[in-house]
Design a protein around this motif. Structure first.
Motif, PDB file in Angstrom:
ATOM      1  N   LEU A 338      16.989  -2.436  -9.422  1.00 35.76           N
ATOM      2  CA  LEU A 338      16.568  -1.036  -9.385  1.00 35.76           C
ATOM      3  C   LEU A 338      15.085  -0.916  -9.717  1.00 35.76           C
ATOM      4  CD1 LEU A 338      17.338   1.919  -9.038  1.00 35.76           C
ATOM      5  CD2 LEU A 338      18.011   1.958 -11.456  1.00 35.76           C
ATOM      6  N   ALA A 339      14.643  -1.643 -10.734  1.00 35.73           N
ATOM      7  CA  ALA A 339      13.216  -1.618 -11.086  1.00 35.73           C
ATOM      8  C   ALA A 339      12.367  -2.178  -9.947  1.00 35.73           C
ATOM      9  CB  ALA A 339      12.989  -2.422 -12.370  1.00 35.73           C
ATOM     10  N   SER A 340      12.852  -3.246  -9.303  1.00 36.46           N
ATOM     11  CA  SER A 340      12.115  -3.843  -8.194  1.00 36.46           C
ATOM     12  C   SER A 340      12.008  -2.874  -7.019  1.00 36.46           C
ATOM     13  CB  SER A 340      12.819  -5.135  -7.753  1.00 36.46           C
ATOM     14  OG  SER A 340      12.203  -5.688  -6.611  1.00 36.46           O
ATOM     15  N   MET A 341      13.112  -2.186  -6.699  1.00 33.14           N
ATOM     16  CA  MET A 341      13.113  -1.250  -5.574  1.00 33.14           C
ATOM     17  C   MET A 341      12.214  -0.045  -5.844  1.00 33.14           C
ATOM     18  SD  MET A 341      14.814  -2.378  -3.019  1.00 33.14           S
ATOM     19  CE  MET A 341      14.053  -3.949  -3.470  1.00 33.14           C
ATOM     20  N   ARG A 342      12.147   0.389  -7.106  1.00 35.34           N
ATOM     21  CA  ARG A 342      11.268   1.507  -7.432  1.00 35.34           C
ATOM     22  C   ARG A 342       9.805   1.103  -7.285  1.00 35.34           C
ATOM     23  NH1 ARG A 342      14.952   3.706 -12.488  1.00 35.34           N
ATOM     24  NH2 ARG A 342      16.005   5.360 -11.323  1.00 35.34           N
ATOM     25  N   ALA A 343       9.486  -0.132  -7.654  1.00 37.24           N
ATOM     26  CA  ALA A 343       8.118  -0.610  -7.459  1.00 37.24           C
ATOM     27  C   ALA A 343       7.792  -0.709  -5.968  1.00 37.24           C
ATOM     28  CB  ALA A 343       7.948  -1.972  -8.133  1.00 37.24           C
ATOM     29  N   ARG A 344       8.753  -1.194  -5.175  1.00 37.56           N
ATOM     30  CA  ARG A 344       8.538  -1.280  -3.732  1.00 37.56           C
ATOM     31  C   ARG A 344       8.361   0.106  -3.125  1.00 37.56           C
ATOM     32  NH1 ARG A 344      12.627  -4.703  -0.067  1.00 37.56           N
ATOM     33  NH2 ARG A 344      11.602  -6.351  -1.291  1.00 37.56           N
ATOM     34  N   LEU A 345       9.160   1.062  -3.575  1.00 38.77           N
ATOM     35  CA  LEU A 345       9.050   2.422  -3.052  1.00 38.77           C
ATOM     36  C   LEU A 345       7.685   3.012  -3.353  1.00 38.77           C
ATOM     37  CD1 LEU A 345      10.306   4.957  -1.778  1.00 38.77           C
ATOM     38  CD2 LEU A 345      11.188   5.556  -4.046  1.00 38.77           C
ATOM     39  N   SER A 346       7.207   2.795  -4.573  1.00 37.04           N
ATOM     40  CA  SER A 346       5.898   3.320  -4.945  1.00 37.04           C
ATOM     41  C   SER A 346       4.798   2.720  -4.076  1.00 37.04           C
ATOM     42  CB  SER A 346       5.628   3.026  -6.428  1.00 37.04           C
ATOM     43  OG  SER A 346       4.346   3.462  -6.803  1.00 37.04           O
ATOM     44  N   GLY A 347       4.863   1.405  -3.847  1.00 38.90           N
ATOM     45  CA  GLY A 347       3.863   0.761  -2.995  1.00 38.90           C
ATOM     46  C   GLY A 347       3.923   1.245  -1.563  1.00 38.90           C
ATOM     47  N   GLN A 349       5.008   4.154  -0.501  1.00 37.35           N
ATOM     48  CA  GLN A 349       4.515   5.531  -0.437  1.00 37.35           C
ATOM     49  C   GLN A 349       2.997   5.566  -0.431  1.00 37.35           C
ATOM     50  OE1 GLN A 349       6.518   7.160  -3.870  1.00 37.35           O
ATOM     51  NE2 GLN A 349       8.174   8.051  -2.634  1.00 37.35           N
ATOM     52  N   SER A 350       2.375   4.745  -1.266  1.00 36.85           N
ATOM     53  CA  SER A 350       0.906   4.709  -1.308  1.00 36.85           C
ATOM     54  C   SER A 350       0.336   4.211   0.013  1.00 36.85           C
ATOM     55  CB  SER A 350       0.444   3.805  -2.456  1.00 36.85           C
ATOM     56  OG  SER A 350       0.881   4.303  -3.701  1.00 36.85           O
ATOM     57  N   ARG A 351       0.954   3.174   0.568  1.00 35.15           N
ATOM     58  CA  ARG A 351       0.481   2.624   1.840  1.00 35.15           C
ATOM     59  C   ARG A 351       0.637   3.648   2.962  1.00 35.15           C
ATOM     60  NH1 ARG A 351       3.629  -1.594   5.581  1.00 35.15           N
ATOM     61  NH2 ARG A 351       2.005  -2.019   7.123  1.00 35.15           N
ATOM     62  N   ARG A 352       1.776   4.310   3.023  1.00 39.16           N
ATOM     63  CA  ARG A 352       2.010   5.297   4.077  1.00 39.16           C
ATOM     64  C   ARG A 352       1.021   6.455   3.981  1.00 39.16           C
ATOM     65  NH1 ARG A 352       3.651  10.483   3.251  1.00 39.16           N
ATOM     66  NH2 ARG A 352       5.278   9.749   1.813  1.00 39.16           N
ATOM     67  N   GLN A 353       0.762   6.930   2.767  1.00 35.91           N
ATOM     68  CA  GLN A 353      -0.170   8.035   2.585  1.00 35.91           C
ATOM     69  C   GLN A 353      -1.588   7.637   2.988  1.00 35.91           C
ATOM     70  OE1 GLN A 353       0.404   9.026  -1.533  1.00 35.91           O
ATOM     71  NE2 GLN A 353       2.392   9.997  -1.188  1.00 35.91           N
ATOM     72  N   SER A 354      -1.983   6.406   2.670  1.00 30.15           N
ATOM     73  CA  SER A 354      -3.328   5.939   3.024  1.00 30.15           C
ATOM     74  C   SER A 354      -3.497   5.832   4.534  1.00 30.15           C
ATOM     75  CB  SER A 354      -3.580   4.582   2.366  1.00 30.15           C
ATOM     76  OG  SER A 354      -4.834   4.065   2.765  1.00 30.15           O
ATOM     77  N   ILE A 355      -2.512   5.254   5.216  1.00 29.48           N
ATOM     78  CA  ILE A 355      -2.598   5.117   6.677  1.00 29.48           C
ATOM     79  C   ILE A 355      -2.584   6.488   7.343  1.00 29.48           C
ATOM     80  CG2 ILE A 355      -1.411   4.231   8.718  1.00 29.48           C
ATOM     81  CD1 ILE A 355      -0.365   1.942   7.002  1.00 29.48           C
ATOM     82  N   ASP A 356      -1.704   7.356   6.861  1.00 29.02           N
ATOM     83  CA  ASP A 356      -1.548   8.669   7.478  1.00 29.02           C
ATOM     84  C   ASP A 356      -2.789   9.538   7.281  1.00 29.02           C
ATOM     85  OD1 ASP A 356      -0.293  10.646   8.873  1.00 29.02           O
ATOM     86  OD2 ASP A 356       0.948  11.344   7.226  1.00 29.02           O
ATOM     87  N   SER A 357      -3.385   9.451   6.092  1.00 34.56           N
ATOM     88  CA  SER A 357      -4.513  10.341   5.773  1.00 34.56           C
ATOM     89  C   SER A 357      -5.859   9.793   6.216  1.00 34.56           C
ATOM     90  CB  SER A 357      -4.552  10.605   4.262  1.00 34.56           C
ATOM     91  OG  SER A 357      -3.339  11.179   3.819  1.00 34.56           O
ATOM     92  N   ASN A 358      -6.003   8.476   6.222  1.00 34.56           N
ATOM     93  CA  ASN A 358      -7.324   7.886   6.469  1.00 34.56           C
ATOM     94  C   ASN A 358      -7.432   7.124   7.777  1.00 34.56           C
ATOM     95  OD1 ASN A 358      -8.090   8.852   3.884  1.00 34.56           O
ATOM     96  ND2 ASN A 358      -7.239   7.017   2.920  1.00 34.56           N
ATOM     97  N   VAL A 359      -6.508   6.187   7.996  1.00 34.95           N
ATOM     98  CA  VAL A 359      -6.667   5.265   9.131  1.00 34.95           C
ATOM     99  C   VAL A 359      -6.398   5.955  10.468  1.00 34.95           C
ATOM    100  CG1 VAL A 359      -5.889   3.106  10.158  1.00 34.95           C
ATOM    101  CG2 VAL A 359      -6.059   3.323   7.658  1.00 34.95           C
TER     102      VAL A 359
END
Length: 426
Positions: A338-347, A349-359
């Motif tokens: 569960l802790a591992s999946m939450r870390a993956r989810l956070s990463g 989300q950050s990657r998706r937001q960066s690609i969507d907003s910037n790239v």
């Protein structure tokens, strides 16, 4: 009751998400669910509606529920008294006597004074609950697999759309560069690069179309409907991650099942301990010897001084320790995952937001600028080709990030467990 493969195949092919059996189940969920559940597959089958169909028709769940029915039948008849035992003897006196026959008979009934039958009944009830918990676990795993397959199929559909889009863009670019080459304004080597890229993406389209079809059939299989059943699937990349509802031991279906198996193992130990205490055998007896009739009572009781069921007790204790370790290690594993999946989810989300907003906005603007410059003859064709490819790759990256985010959320939701368990024996 012989098997009927052809009849079953016809019934399976006739299944539909709109069957009354599915609608009735959806209505029962809508009545008892903590939130409103809408079921109307006529305008396309959504993921939430597909979950309802899978709970009704999934192949593995049907077998799991029937196995739970076996445990239920066992529990209903557990703890019964042993059948009475009738014994008789017929003897003949070999020396001459007026009445040479000796006849005896007895009827003995086992009186369960040890209390083992009550414990056996409790153990069978615990085994039934464990099987129901196993069904609930398999239901939740089936829904997790269905959600994952649906998300991956939806992502493949988006990849296919983006690939078709770049092929369309390359069509106009190939036409433009071809005209420039014929006019002597562009080397043929550069216009050929556009054609090569176009043909490569066309091959990707063929591959992705195959993956989309394969993904749809996997979804149909998980729902338990035939490949030709009338069902229009609605794609989605949205998947909630679930909310904490308390301790994992109280909500995770696997941990709930393992706790039930431990409770059953403890009752098995109690039963084996009760077997140390003997049950009494008692009943009437009759005997006729040389013309004289005798009536009385016969009885017997084992003396537990040699065996005392030591082997059964030792085995039950060892099995209980296995059940304890299975629960404790699964709890550790689930917390860690569960802790591992939450870390993956956070990463993700950050990657998706960066690609969507910037790239994505940058590459889209670059494509428009490059195309405009090429049309007025002030830009290089290779800049346009590179811009088209980069824009295409950025959108594929965005799809991949959205998929990774949704899959991680789905895994978290699975580990947290459902709002309520839906195991049924029918």
């Amino acid at each position: 009751m012989p098997l009927d493969p052809s009849g079953h195949a016809a019934a399976w092919e006739g299944r539909s998400p709109s069957d009354e059996k599915v609608r009735d189940f959806a209505r029962r969920i809508e009545t008892s669910a903590p939130r409103s559940v809408s079921f109307d597959p006529s305008d396309g089958l959504t993921l939430a509606e597909g979950e309802i169909v899978a709970l009704v028709y999934n192949h593995d769940l049907r077998v799991a529920r029937l196995k739970a029915g076996v445990a239920k039948a066992t529990a209903e008849h557990a703890g019964r008294w042993d059948d009475p035992e009738l014994s008789f003897d017929v003897l003949k006196v070999t020396e001459g006597v007026p009445n040479p026959w000796v006849v005896g008979s007895a009827l003995s009934v086992t009186l369960p004074i040890s209390g083992r039958l009550a414990v056996e009944k409790a153990r069978a009830d615990a085994a039934e609950q464990s099987e129901l918990a196993r069904v609930a676990e398999e239901e939740w795993e089936t829904l997790r697999d269905l959600r994952k397959a649906w998300l991956e199929w939806s992502a493949d559909r988006l990849r296919l759309q983006e690939t078709e889009s770049i092929v369309g863009s390359l069509d106009s670019a190939v036409e433009t560069t071809g005209k420039l080459t014929e006019a002597g304004e562009l080397p043929r080597t550069e216009s050929t690069l556009f054609k090569l890229e176009q043909e490569s993406r066309k091959a990707d389209i063929a591959r992705l179309r195959g993956k989309v079809k394969e993904g749809e059939q996997e979804i149909r299989s998980l729902m338990g409907i035939s490949p030709g059943a009338p069902a229009k699937l609605v794609p989605t990349l949205a998947s909630g991650s679930g909310k904490d509802r308390g301790k994992l031991a109280d909500t995770n279906p696997t941990l709930i099942r393992l706790q039930g198996e431990y409770a059953e193992a403890e009752l098995v130990l109690v039963r084996e301990i009760r077997k140390q205490f003997p049950d009494l055998q008692l009943g009437p007896a009759f005997e006729e010897d040389q013309g004289q009739s005798k009536i009385g009572i016969t009885g017997g009781i084992p003396i537990p001084i040699l065996n005392s069921n030591k082997g059964g007790i030792a085995t039950a204790k060892a099995q209980r320790e296995v059940a304890r370790a299975a629960f404790e290690t699964e709890l550790e594993r689930t917390e860690g995952r569960l802790a591992s999946m939450r870390a993956r989810l956070s990463g993700a989300q950050s990657r998706r937001q960066s690609i969507d907003s910037n790239v994505v906005p940058l590459v889209d603007r670059q494509v428009e600028d490059a195309r405009s410059l090429l049309e007025i003859g002030e830009g290089g064709s290779l800049v346009l080709l590179e811009s088209l490819v980069r824009a295409y790759e950025a959108k594929l990256d965005l799809i991949e990030a959205r998929l990774e985010e949704s899959v991680a959320g789905n895994d978290i939701r699975h580990l947290l467990g459902p709002d309520r368990l839906t195991a049924k024996t029918k």
